[in-house]
Design an enzyme around this catalytic site. Structure first.
Site, mmCIF file in Angstrom:
data_model
loop_
_atom_site.group_PDB
_atom_site.id
_atom_site.type_symbol
_atom_site.label_atom_id
_atom_site.label_comp_id
_atom_site.label_asym_id
_atom_site.label_seq_id
_atom_site.Cartn_x
_atom_site.Cartn_y
_atom_site.Cartn_z
ATOM 1 N N SER A 178 0.841 -1.200 0.000
ATOM 2 C CA SER A 178 0.000 0.000 0.000
ATOM 3 C C SER A 178 0.879 1.253 0.000
ATOM 4 C CB SER A 178 -0.957 -0.030 1.188
ATOM 5 O OG SER A 178 -1.957 0.959 1.058
ATOM 6 N N HIS A 238 -8.697 0.379 -0.304
ATOM 7 C CA HIS A 238 -8.569 -0.517 -1.465
ATOM 8 C C HIS A 238 -9.913 -1.127 -1.870
ATOM 9 C CE1 HIS A 238 -4.307 0.076 -1.016
ATOM 10 N NE2 HIS A 238 -4.385 -0.316 0.231
#
Length: 372
Positions: A149, A266
């Site tokens: 991430s 996400h």
């Protein structure tokens, strides 16, 4: 125009290239960053390929993401060159004392998305400085990197694709946009370890049907992180996650645990954060990475500047395919050795996922400690 004057000043100064300048790719390193076919001169294409180097003489760096933070991180890094300058630059760019929050907290503040992401980013790159001092060969012989991430930004800075100061400003914009998106609807993330017969997509469909029965018109519930075999993080509306926990046995989930994050990262619920990130990435200088860097969205290697910009934006609303990334990074023919792997940043979560995905590769894993 880039909003922060500090960034414009630092991009031309020492801090803008601290980490990139600390890494020197060795001359006999395998050529893992050849230009795309058709872009090289004819003479270069006709040269004999460089001999393959023993993987045991190479290294791979993994950069952690949000959730790995803890109060006291970076305390063990301040004696190393450039680290204090990095945190000083961060204070100018962010407008607050990031180092103090890393060292002293409070934990609730450090956990907030807009603070946590810059904190993990800077601490991870500061850990590279420690690795450079204590094991320079690990940095010099690094052939690949990946980040989870927000860790992907740190990996790109290390690879020479972005400058420290500009990447940090992009992380700031990203984190603030994700925090705002999180506040639009009650949402979250749920860590799940399932039995072999667990069907995660079907479980998410059932959770969304439950949300519709509660009057939620467009419920979101999907796999947000692929961590390791039978290890997932599912994210979405809070009511969907509550349903999954309440029905975990029927869904063949062995363990469920809510993550301490502010929203459903996400997933589609982050859609409002994509435009601010896309805008700032247009203003940031991006180069093709000098070593292999792998994208969270598909586990594949970044190939161009435009590819980096596109995938970083897509990552916000797409699952992190970490398991697939590890398979791609460590794929090799039978009998071929593995590189040394270093997790640079707070925590050891990426090492734990590597152990579950590839035990042989994990045998050469080490964590660079960031606390005292």
């Amino acid at each position: 125009m880039l909003a922060s004057k500090a960034v414009r000043m630092l991009r031309r100064g020492k801090v803008g290239s601290l980490v990139r300048c600390s890494r020197r790719l060795s001359g006999d390193q395998p050529d893992l960053s050849d230009p795309p076919p058709g872009s090289r001169p004819e003479a270069a294409r006709q040269r004999s390929p460089r001999p393959r180097r023993d993987p045991g003489d190479c290294s791979v760096l993994l950069f952690p993401g949000q959730g790995s933070q803890f109060v006291g991180m970076a305390g063990g890094l301040l004696k190393y060159p450039n680290v204090k300058e990095m945190f000083s630059a961060a204070q100018k760019i962010l407008g607050y004392d990031l180092l103090s929050l890393c060292l002293q907290g409070p934990e609730e503040q450090l956990r907030r998305t807009e603070v946590c992401q810059p904190a993990v980013f800077v601490t991870s790159l500061a850990a590279v400085e420690r690795l450079q001092q204590e094991n320079p060969k690990a940095v010099e012989t690094c052939v690949a990197a990946a980040g989870f991430s927000v860790g992907e930004f740190a990996a790109l800075v290390f690879s020479g694709a972005m400058e420290f100061a500009e990447a940090l400003y992009a992380v700031k914009v990203r984190a603030e946009a994700m925090q705002k998106a999180s506040e639009l609807v009650p949402s979250g993330m749920l860590s799940v370890i399932g039995k072999p017969q667990a069907q995660y997509k079907y479980a998410c469909l059932q959770a969304k049907e439950h949300c519709r029965s509660l009057g939620i018109e467009e419920p979101v519930c999907s796999v947000a992180n692929y961590l390791f075999p039978d290890g997932r993080v599912i994210a979405g509306h809070q009511q969907a996650l509550d349903f999954l926990q309440q029905n975990s046995r029927r869904l063949h989930f062995m363990r469920t645990r809510p993550l301490s994050v502010s929203g459903a990262f996400h997933t589609e619920l982050m859609a409002s954060a994509t435009e601010p990130l896309r805008d700032v990435l247009k203003q940031v200088e991006v180069r093709r990475p000098e070593i292999r860097v792998y994208s969270n969205t598909d586990g594949k290697r970044y190939m161009s500047e435009s590819h980096v910009r596109k995938q970083l934006v897509k990552q916000l609303v797409s699952p992190v395919k970490w398991e697939q990334t590890l398979h791609e990074m460590y794929e090799r023919t039978q009998g071929e050795g593995f590189p040394h792997t270093y997790e640079v940043g707070p925590g050891k979560q990426l090492g734990a996922t590597l152990q579950k995905c590839n035990r042989k590769a994990f045998q050469l894993y080490a964590n660079v400690e960031v606390a005292t």
